[in-house]
Design an enzyme around this catalytic site. Structure first.
Site, PDB file in Angstrom:
ATOM      1  N   GLU A  58       0.852  -1.206   0.000  1.00 31.23           N
ATOM      2  CA  GLU A  58       0.000   0.000   0.000  1.00 31.23           C
ATOM      3  C   GLU A  58       0.875   1.238   0.000  1.00 31.23           C
ATOM      4  O   GLU A  58       1.865   1.300   0.731  1.00 31.23           O
ATOM      5  CB  GLU A  58      -0.892   0.091   1.250  1.00 31.23           C
ATOM      6  CG  GLU A  58      -2.056  -0.845   1.275  1.00 31.23           C
ATOM      7  CD  GLU A  58      -2.909  -0.666   2.530  1.00 31.23           C
ATOM      8  OE1 GLU A  58      -2.955   0.455   3.081  1.00 31.23           O
ATOM      9  OE2 GLU A  58      -3.505  -1.667   2.942  1.00 31.23           O
TER      10      GLU A  58
HETATM   11  C1  GBH Z   1      -3.987   1.837   5.698  1.00 30.07           C
HETATM   12  O1  GBH Z   1      -3.865   2.185   7.034  1.00 30.07           O
HETATM   13  C2  GBH Z   1      -5.056   0.798   5.587  1.00 30.07           C
HETATM   14  O2  GBH Z   1      -4.522  -0.476   5.363  1.00 30.07           O
HETATM   15  C3  GBH Z   1      -6.118   1.138   4.574  1.00 30.07           C
HETATM   16  O3  GBH Z   1      -7.221   0.323   4.777  1.00 30.07           O
HETATM   17  C4  GBH Z   1      -6.450   2.609   4.667  1.00 30.07           C
HETATM   18  O4  GBH Z   1      -7.549   2.964   3.888  1.00 30.07           O
HETATM   19  C5  GBH Z   1      -5.238   3.361   4.234  1.00 30.07           C
HETATM   20  O5  GBH Z   1      -4.118   2.991   4.955  1.00 30.07           O
HETATM   21  C6  GBH Z   1      -5.381   4.874   4.320  1.00 30.07           C
HETATM   22  O6  GBH Z   1      -5.553   5.289   5.632  1.00 30.07           O
HETATM   23  O7  GBH Z   1       1.319   7.262  13.916  1.00 30.07           O
HETATM   24  O8  GBH Z   1       2.727   8.975  13.080  1.00 30.07           O
HETATM   25  O9  GBH Z   1       3.135   6.694  12.527  1.00 30.07           O
HETATM   26  C7  GBH Z   1      -2.894   3.151   7.290  1.00 30.07           C
HETATM   27  C8  GBH Z   1      -2.822   3.481   8.747  1.00 30.07           C
HETATM   28  C9  GBH Z   1      -1.650   5.556   8.621  1.00 30.07           C
HETATM   29  C10 GBH Z   1      -1.202   4.010  10.394  1.00 30.07           C
HETATM   30  C11 GBH Z   1      -0.392   6.282   8.894  1.00 30.07           C
HETATM   31  C12 GBH Z   1       0.079   4.738  10.663  1.00 30.07           C
HETATM   32  C13 GBH Z   1       1.245   6.811  10.460  1.00 30.07           C
HETATM   33  C14 GBH Z   1       1.134   7.963  11.382  1.00 30.07           C
HETATM   34  N1  GBH Z   1      -1.581   4.165   9.012  1.00 30.07           N
HETATM   35  N2  GBH Z   1      -0.039   6.139  10.270  1.00 30.07           N
HETATM   36  S1  GBH Z   1       2.163   7.679  12.830  1.00 30.07           S
END
Ligand code: GBH
Length: 473
Positions: free
Chosen positions: A373
Site C-alpha cells: 500500500e
Molecule cells: C492503511 O492504514 C489501511 O490499510 C487502509 O485500509 C487505509 O484505507 C489506508 O491505509 C489509508 O488510511 O502514527 O505517526 O506513525 C494506514 C494506517 C496511517 C497508520 C499512517 C500509521 C502513520 C502515522 N496508518 N499512520 S504515525
C-alpha cells in the site's frame, strides 16, 4: 529531459482495496456483522455516521471494476476477504455463496491477466468472535487459522499470492488502545495482548495455508512498518524513538521474522502487562517461513521525549482520542514532520519509503518485498466537464515510485507496488470524506471516473518506467 526511470520487466503494477471499504452488500448471501459494521453503526464513531453498508457496491459491480483495472493496464490487484461473509460466526463450515463471490472475482481477474493477491484479514473480525473476547483472547488466533484453511482450500487452485494479516498494528493499537478503530476499546493491556494473538494468528494461519495450498503459492504478511525518527540525537529523544519503533515494528516483525520479541519491549511495557499471554511455543509458531513481505507506507513519524513529562503528547494523526495507541509511552511526544501534507494531514516524504525498504532489506535478507500500500488522499472534485484532475496525487506517486526504484538500485528486492487505492472508498473512521482512489466514485450514482492520476499510472505501468521528471497535466 532527464532519462526515464526504468523498472524491472517483471515488476507488478497493482492497486489495493479491502473488503469492508468497498464491497457493501453487508446483509447479503449469509454475511453477518463484523466489528466494523457494529462500530460504524454506533453513533459518534465515524465522520458523519458513515458506514460500509453500501460503500462502492463492489460486491455487485466487481465485473466492471475488474474491467476498469484491465483498462488501466494493471497486472496485479490486492483485495481482502470478508471473514464474516465466508464464515459468518467465525467458526464452523464455510458458506458457499460467500466463497463463490471471491471465486468469481478471481476468475475475472485471471481472465484479464491480472494477478490476484488475497489478504485474509483487513480488520473486519466477525462480531461473534469479538463478543467472545476478540483479539485480546487466544481463541481468536485459533479461529483465524481455521478460517485461513477454509479459504486456502477453496481458492488455493487459483490464487497464488496470499497475505495473512493487513497492518496488525492498527488492529491491536487503534482497535483496542486508542479506540479510533473497531471495536473501539481503550485498554492498553488488551491492545498488547491483541498484538500477541495477532502474531500467533499470523503464524498459525501461515501454517494452515501452507498445508492447504499448492507448493508454488506465496505466503506473506503486510506490516505497517512505520518509519520512526527522533527530533534530535539527545539520548532521551533517541530512547523515545527506540520505544516507539519497537511498538510499531519490532513487536510484529520480531516474532514473525525472528521468533522473538525485542528484548526491551517487556521492560518498556511492564507497567501495562506482565505478558502472561505469551505461552511456550507461541514465538516458534509465529515464526513461519515466509515467501515475501508486504510493506505499507504513507508517512514517517517524528518523536521526542515529552518536554513537559507524561501527558504532553500531541495528536499523532490517528483521529481524536484521549487514549494513546502507544501503551506505556505517555512520556513520548509526537510531532508533525515538516513539509507539504496530504488531505489526511500526513506529511509527504518519499525518503521514508526508501528508508523503510532498506531497513527491511537488512531485517529480512533474501525475502522479496512488495509495497502492498502507498497513496494519498486529496479533495478531488470533477470539473464541469466531469474530469477529475489530481496533479498532487501524480506528484505523490511519482515521488514514491522513484524512491522504490532508488531502493532497487541500492540492492533491495522489491517485486511490485500496489497503489492505495483503486477506488475512492470508506476511509474507516473518516468515512467517505477522504478520497484515496485513483478512480473517482460519485457516491450518489456509483459512477466511476478515472482521475488523471489513473491515466498517468496506466502509462507508467504500460511502459514499465517513470518519466524522469514530472510533467504537469
Ligand atoms: C492503511 O492504514 C489501511 O490499510 C487502509 O485500509 C487505509 O484505507 C489506508 O491505509 C489509508 O488510511 O502514527 O505517526 O506513525 C494506514 C494506517 C496511517 C497508520 C499512517 C500509521 C502513520 C502515522 N496508518 N499512520 S504515525
Amino acid at each position: 529531459m532527464p532519462e526515464p526511470i526504468t523498472f524491472p520487466s517483471d515488476f507488478l503494477w497493482g492497486a489495493a482495496t479491502s473488503a469492508y471499504q468497498i464491497e457493501g452488500a453487508v446483509r447479503e448471501d449469509g454475511r453477518t456483522p463484523s466489528i466494523w459494521d457494529t462500530f460504524s453503526h454506533t453513533p459518534g464513531r465515524t465522520a458523519g455516521g458513515d458506514t460500509g453498508d453500501i460503500a462502492v457496491e463492489h460486491y455487485h459491480r466487481y465485473r466492471d471494476d475488474v474491467a476498469l483495472m484491465a483498462d488501466l493496464g494493471l497486472n496485479a490487484y490486492r483485495f481482502s476477504v470478508s471473514w464474516s461473509r465466508v464464515q459468518p460466526t467465525g467458526r464452523g463450515p464455510a458458506v458457499q455463496r460467500g466463497l463463490d463471490f471471491y471465486r468469481r472475482l478471481v476468475d475475472e481477474l485471471l481472465a484479464r491477466g491480472i494477478r490476484p493477491a488475497l489478504t485474509l484479514y483487513h480488520w473486519d473480525l466477525p462480531q461473534e468472535l469479538e463478543d467472545a473476547g476478540g483479539w485480546p483472547v487466544r481463541e481468536t488466533a485459533l479461529r483465524f487459522a481455521e478460517y485461513a484453511s477454509l479459504v486456502g482450500e477453496a481458492l488455493g487452485d487459483r490464487v497464488s499470492s496470499w497475505i495473512t494479516l493487513n497492518e496488525p498494528w492498527c488492529s491491536a493499537f487503534l482497535g483496542y488502545g486508542s479506540g479510533v478503530h473497531a471495536p473501539g476499546r481503550t485498554d492498553p493491556a488488551a491492545a498488547l495482548h491483541a498484538a500477541h494473538h495477532l502474531n500467533l494468528a499470523h503464524g498459525l494461519g501461515a501454517q494452515a495455508l501452507r498445508a492447504a495450498l499448492p507448493a508454488r503459492a506465496q505466503i506473506a504478511v503486510s506490516l505497517n512498518s512505520a518509519v520512526v525518527r527522533a527530533v534530535s540525537d539527545d539520548p532521551r529523544d533517541q530512547d523515545a524513538r527506540r520505544r516507539i519503533d519497537n511498538l510499531a515494528n519490532g513487536i510484529f516483525h520480531g516474532p514473525m521474522l525472528h521468533g522473538a520479541y525485542p528484548a526491551e519491549l517487556f521492560a518498556d511495557t511492564a507497567r501495562v502487562t506482565d505478558w502472561s499471554c505469551v505461552r511456550d511455543g507461541d514465538l516458534a509458531a509465529a515464526h513461519q517461513p515466509l515467501d515475501a513481505l508486504g510493506l505499507n507506507y504513507y508517512t514517517p513519524a517524528l518523536v521526542s521525549a515529552a518536554p513537559d513529562g507524561p501527558g504532553s503528547r500531541r495528536a499523532d494523526g490517528h483521529g481524536a482520542s484521549d487514549h494513546s495507541p502507544w501503551p506505556g509511552s505517555d512520556d513520548v511526544a509526537f510531532h508533525q514532520t515538516p513539509g507539504e501534507r496530504t488531505e489526511m494531514g500526513w506529511t509527504i516524504d518519499p525518503t521514508g519509503l526508501h528508508e523503510l525498504i532498506m531497513r527491511y532489506t537488512r531485517e529480512a535478507p533474501g525475502l522479496p518485498l512488495y509495497v502492498t500500500e502507498n497513496g494519498a488522499a486529496y479533495d478531488d472534485k470533477p470539473d464541469p466537464a466531469g474530469r477529475v484532475h489530481d496533479p498532487e496525487r501524480i506528484a505523490y506517486l511519482h515521488g514514491h515510485l522513484a524512491a522504490v526504484r532508488r531502493a532497487i538500485a541500492d540492492g533491495a528486492d522489491v517485486r511490485g507496488y500496489y497503489l492505495w487505492s483503486l477506488l475512492d472508498n470508506f476511509e474507516w473512521s473518516y468515512g467517505y470524506g477522504k478520497r484515496f482512489g485513483a478512480v473517482y466514485v460519485d457516491y450518489e450514482t456509483q459512477v466511476r471516473t478515472p482521475k488523471s492520476s489513473a491515466h498517468w499510472y496506466a502509462t507508467v505501468a504500460g511502459a514499465g518506467e517513470l518519466p524522469g521528471e514530472l510533467v504537469a497535466d
